[in-house]
Design a protein around this motif. Sequence first.
Motif, PDB file in Angstrom:
ATOM      1  N   MET A  35       8.597  19.480  16.657  1.00  0.00           N
ATOM      2  CA  MET A  35       8.812  20.005  15.307  1.00  0.00           C
ATOM      3  C   MET A  35      10.015  19.340  14.643  1.00  0.00           C
ATOM      4  O   MET A  35      10.079  19.253  13.414  1.00  0.00           O
ATOM      5  CB  MET A  35       8.984  21.521  15.363  1.00  0.00           C
ATOM      6  CG  MET A  35       8.959  22.188  14.035  1.00  0.00           C
ATOM      7  SD  MET A  35       7.374  21.885  13.215  1.00  0.00           S
ATOM      8  CE  MET A  35       7.571  22.883  11.786  1.00  0.00           C
ATOM      9  N   PHE A  36      10.980  18.847  15.433  1.00  0.00           N
ATOM     10  CA  PHE A  36      12.138  18.164  14.859  1.00  0.00           C
ATOM     11  C   PHE A  36      11.742  16.876  14.139  1.00  0.00           C
ATOM     12  O   PHE A  36      12.484  16.383  13.291  1.00  0.00           O
ATOM     13  CB  PHE A  36      13.181  17.844  15.934  1.00  0.00           C
ATOM     14  CG  PHE A  36      13.905  19.067  16.446  1.00  0.00           C
ATOM     15  CD1 PHE A  36      14.697  19.828  15.604  1.00  0.00           C
ATOM     16  CD2 PHE A  36      13.785  19.444  17.769  1.00  0.00           C
ATOM     17  CE1 PHE A  36      15.367  20.950  16.067  1.00  0.00           C
ATOM     18  CE2 PHE A  36      14.449  20.560  18.248  1.00  0.00           C
ATOM     19  CZ  PHE A  36      15.240  21.320  17.393  1.00  0.00           C
ATOM     20  N   TRP A  37      10.581  16.325  14.490  1.00  0.00           N
ATOM     21  CA  TRP A  37      10.086  15.106  13.846  1.00  0.00           C
ATOM     22  C   TRP A  37       9.112  15.408  12.719  1.00  0.00           C
ATOM     23  O   TRP A  37       8.446  14.528  12.216  1.00  0.00           O
ATOM     24  CB  TRP A  37       9.458  14.175  14.879  1.00  0.00           C
ATOM     25  CG  TRP A  37      10.503  13.515  15.712  1.00  0.00           C
ATOM     26  CD1 TRP A  37      11.202  12.389  15.386  1.00  0.00           C
ATOM     27  CD2 TRP A  37      10.998  13.952  16.963  1.00  0.00           C
ATOM     28  NE1 TRP A  37      12.106  12.114  16.381  1.00  0.00           N
ATOM     29  CE2 TRP A  37      12.004  13.056  17.366  1.00  0.00           C
ATOM     30  CE3 TRP A  37      10.703  15.027  17.799  1.00  0.00           C
ATOM     31  CZ2 TRP A  37      12.711  13.191  18.544  1.00  0.00           C
ATOM     32  CZ3 TRP A  37      11.415  15.166  18.978  1.00  0.00           C
ATOM     33  CH2 TRP A  37      12.399  14.253  19.336  1.00  0.00           C
ATOM     34  N   GLY A  38       8.997  16.668  12.379  1.00  0.00           N
ATOM     35  CA  GLY A  38       8.165  17.060  11.245  1.00  0.00           C
ATOM     36  C   GLY A  38       6.928  17.838  11.664  1.00  0.00           C
ATOM     37  O   GLY A  38       6.511  17.842  12.826  1.00  0.00           O
ATOM     38  N   GLN A  39       6.370  18.494  10.686  1.00  0.00           N
ATOM     39  CA  GLN A  39       5.195  19.331  10.930  1.00  0.00           C
ATOM     40  C   GLN A  39       3.999  18.497  11.393  1.00  0.00           C
ATOM     41  O   GLN A  39       3.244  18.943  12.259  1.00  0.00           O
ATOM     42  CB  GLN A  39       4.834  20.098   9.665  1.00  0.00           C
ATOM     43  CG  GLN A  39       3.717  21.095   9.877  1.00  0.00           C
ATOM     44  CD  GLN A  39       3.451  21.933   8.640  1.00  0.00           C
ATOM     45  OE1 GLN A  39       4.054  21.731   7.585  1.00  0.00           O
ATOM     46  NE2 GLN A  39       2.537  22.871   8.770  1.00  0.00           N
ATOM     47  N   GLU A  40       3.854  17.293  10.855  1.00  0.00           N
ATOM     48  CA  GLU A  40       2.729  16.442  11.244  1.00  0.00           C
ATOM     49  C   GLU A  40       2.813  16.081  12.731  1.00  0.00           C
ATOM     50  O   GLU A  40       1.797  16.092  13.437  1.00  0.00           O
ATOM     51  CB  GLU A  40       2.671  15.170  10.398  1.00  0.00           C
ATOM     52  CG  GLU A  40       2.398  15.407   8.933  1.00  0.00           C
ATOM     53  CD  GLU A  40       3.649  15.803   8.145  1.00  0.00           C
ATOM     54  OE1 GLU A  40       4.775  15.553   8.643  1.00  0.00           O
ATOM     55  OE2 GLU A  40       3.505  16.387   7.062  1.00  0.00           O
ATOM     56  N   ALA A  41       4.017  15.756  13.180  1.00  0.00           N
ATOM     57  CA  ALA A  41       4.209  15.418  14.598  1.00  0.00           C
ATOM     58  C   ALA A  41       3.926  16.627  15.481  1.00  0.00           C
ATOM     59  O   ALA A  41       3.320  16.508  16.547  1.00  0.00           O
ATOM     60  CB  ALA A  41       5.627  14.912  14.841  1.00  0.00           C
ATOM     61  N   HIS A  42       4.365  17.790  15.011  1.00  0.00           N
ATOM     62  CA  HIS A  42       4.138  19.026  15.773  1.00  0.00           C
ATOM     63  C   HIS A  42       2.641  19.332  15.890  1.00  0.00           C
ATOM     64  O   HIS A  42       2.139  19.637  16.979  1.00  0.00           O
ATOM     65  CB  HIS A  42       4.875  20.178  15.095  1.00  0.00           C
ATOM     66  CG  HIS A  42       4.677  21.508  15.740  1.00  0.00           C
ATOM     67  ND1 HIS A  42       5.073  21.772  17.033  1.00  0.00           N
ATOM     68  CD2 HIS A  42       4.114  22.643  15.277  1.00  0.00           C
ATOM     69  CE1 HIS A  42       4.768  23.019  17.332  1.00  0.00           C
ATOM     70  NE2 HIS A  42       4.180  23.566  16.281  1.00  0.00           N
TER      71      HIS A  42
END
Length: 70
Positions: A35-42
């Motif tokens: 999630m620290f790398w963004g919602q898309e990564a999550h």
Amino acid sequence: MEDSDLNRKWRRLHLSSGVLIGLFLIAHMANHVAMFWGQEAHIAMMETLRPFYRNMLAETLLMLALAWHI
């Protein structure tokens, strides 16, 4: 069966179940850290892990491993 053989088998089972729990925790925490790398990564991480999380055999083995450690 000797007592030492029985102890060795219990230790091996305990170690194996601990490794399974550890692998699950690593994957689970990696999902949250993504999630620290963004919602898309999550979302991508969740979709990658979902086939393993929702696998009947994996769920059963994980629950048995957790029960074994209680």
